[in-house]
Design a protein around this motif. Structure first.
Motif, short mmCIF file in Angstrom:
data_model
loop_
_atom_site.label_atom_id
_atom_site.label_comp_id
_atom_site.label_asym_id
_atom_site.label_seq_id
_atom_site.Cartn_x
_atom_site.Cartn_y
_atom_site.Cartn_z
N ALA A 201 0.81 -1.21 0.00
CA ALA A 201 0.00 0.00 0.00
C ALA A 201 0.84 1.26 0.00
O ALA A 201 0.45 2.28 -0.53
CB ALA A 201 -0.94 0.01 1.21
N SER A 202 2.03 1.19 0.58
CA SER A 202 2.85 2.39 0.72
C SER A 202 4.28 1.99 1.00
O SER A 202 4.55 0.90 1.50
CB SER A 202 2.31 3.28 1.84
N ARG A 218 11.06 2.43 7.87
CA ARG A 218 9.69 2.60 7.39
C ARG A 218 8.78 3.16 8.50
O ARG A 218 7.95 4.04 8.25
CB ARG A 218 9.13 1.24 6.91
N TYR A 222 6.74 6.58 8.64
CA TYR A 222 5.29 6.52 8.86
C TYR A 222 4.87 7.50 9.96
O TYR A 222 3.88 8.22 9.83
CB TYR A 222 4.91 5.09 9.22
N THR A 226 2.46 10.71 9.26
CA THR A 226 1.05 10.58 9.66
C THR A 226 0.69 11.22 11.00
O THR A 226 -0.45 11.66 11.18
CB THR A 226 0.65 9.09 9.73
#
Length: 278
Positions: A201-202, A218, A222, A226
């Motif tokens: 997804a990302s 990662r 993230y 976010t």
């Protein structure tokens, strides 16, 4: 001379053992993406693991709350727990969706400070549960929120100088703790939700086949992408409310604790007969 604090819950051996157990399982539940090697069977079920841990945490948090309750959570403490949990649950929706404006966090910090770690853990967990019911936020993330908030509030009760530190020094300590703990809470909740993202997804999603350093990179990306702004807003609001409203709230909580006299046993005596009743 400063009088020792009266706390509604004294942690016994059973309570401490239950807290240690749920905390150990909680660390695994939050951090399993970094603890399990890529060849682990757990990574093969990366989409199922968060659901399994969520169900397990619900049971464990309930067990801890019940164990602490058995250790001395009397009627007075239950009444205060209900008032503070309802207040925290009502405060949480204020500013929801607006840059981390969550005033309930400062109330949890001050409550844990005055009422101690045992009461703090139960209060944090119950407040999150009540808030989820109030806002319709019931989902697999709720048990993680309950445990993280339990840790958050319990930590405030473990801060040093509880019987001696007062005034500006205490406010500075609580504000610093609230700032750091607000980021820690956000990071913990990111760890709980991060594995739900599909690997394709990302570029910041959890990769079950990736090595730990790769997944750490990662995860850091993230968090920055976010929730960094949200966590910063929560931390700043917690600090501002602690410094401005903290003195009044601390006095009110301590006054209520003294008047409740948690350590004084409640006894019922038969009415005395007067001369006319002989």
């Amino acid at each position: 001379m400063t009088m020792p604090r009266r706390r509604p819950v004294h942690l016994g051996l059973r309570s401490l053992a239950a807290l240690a157990l749920v905390s150990a399982v909680g660390v695994i539940a939050f951090g399993w993406p970094f603890l399990a090697p890529p060849t682990s069977a757990l990574n093969a079920h990366s989409q199922d693991a968060p659901w399994l841990f969520a169900g397990l945490l619900v049971l464990l948090v309930a067990v801890v709350a019940a164990t602490i309750s058995e250790s001395g959570l009397g009627a007075k403490a239950v009444a205060m727990l209900g008032v503070l949990a309802a207040t925290g649950a009502a405060l949480r929706p204020i500013g929801a969706g607006t840059a981390g404006i969550e005033p309930m966090f400062f109330l949890m910090v001050l409550s844990g400070r005055v009422l101690g770690p045992g009461f703090g853990f139960v209060l944090g967990s119950v407040t999150m549960f009540a808030s989820a019911l109030l806002t319709g936020g019931v989902g697999p993330w709720m048990p993680f929120q309950m445990l993280a908030m339990g840790w958050f509030t319990m930590g405030a009760g473990l801060l040093p100088g509880g019987d001696r530190l007062r005034g500006r020094a205490e406010l500075a300590l609580l504000a610093a703790y609230g700032f750091v703990a607000a980021f820690a809470y956000g990071t913990a909740m990111n760890m709980a939700g991060w594995p739900f993202m599909g690997a394709l997804a990302s570029g910041v999603a959890f990769d079950p086949d990736g090595a730990v350093p790769e997944n750490l990179a990662r995860f850091a990306a993230y968090c920055v992408a976010t929730s960094l702004g949200w966590d910063l807003g929560r931390a700043v609001v917690t600090v501002l409310l602690t410094l401005t409203l903290g003195p009044a709230v601390l006095r009110a909580l301590r006054r209520a604790t003294r008047r409740a006299a948690f350590e004084t046993a409640v006894t019922f005596e038969a009415p005395r007969k007067g001369p006319e009743g002989r």
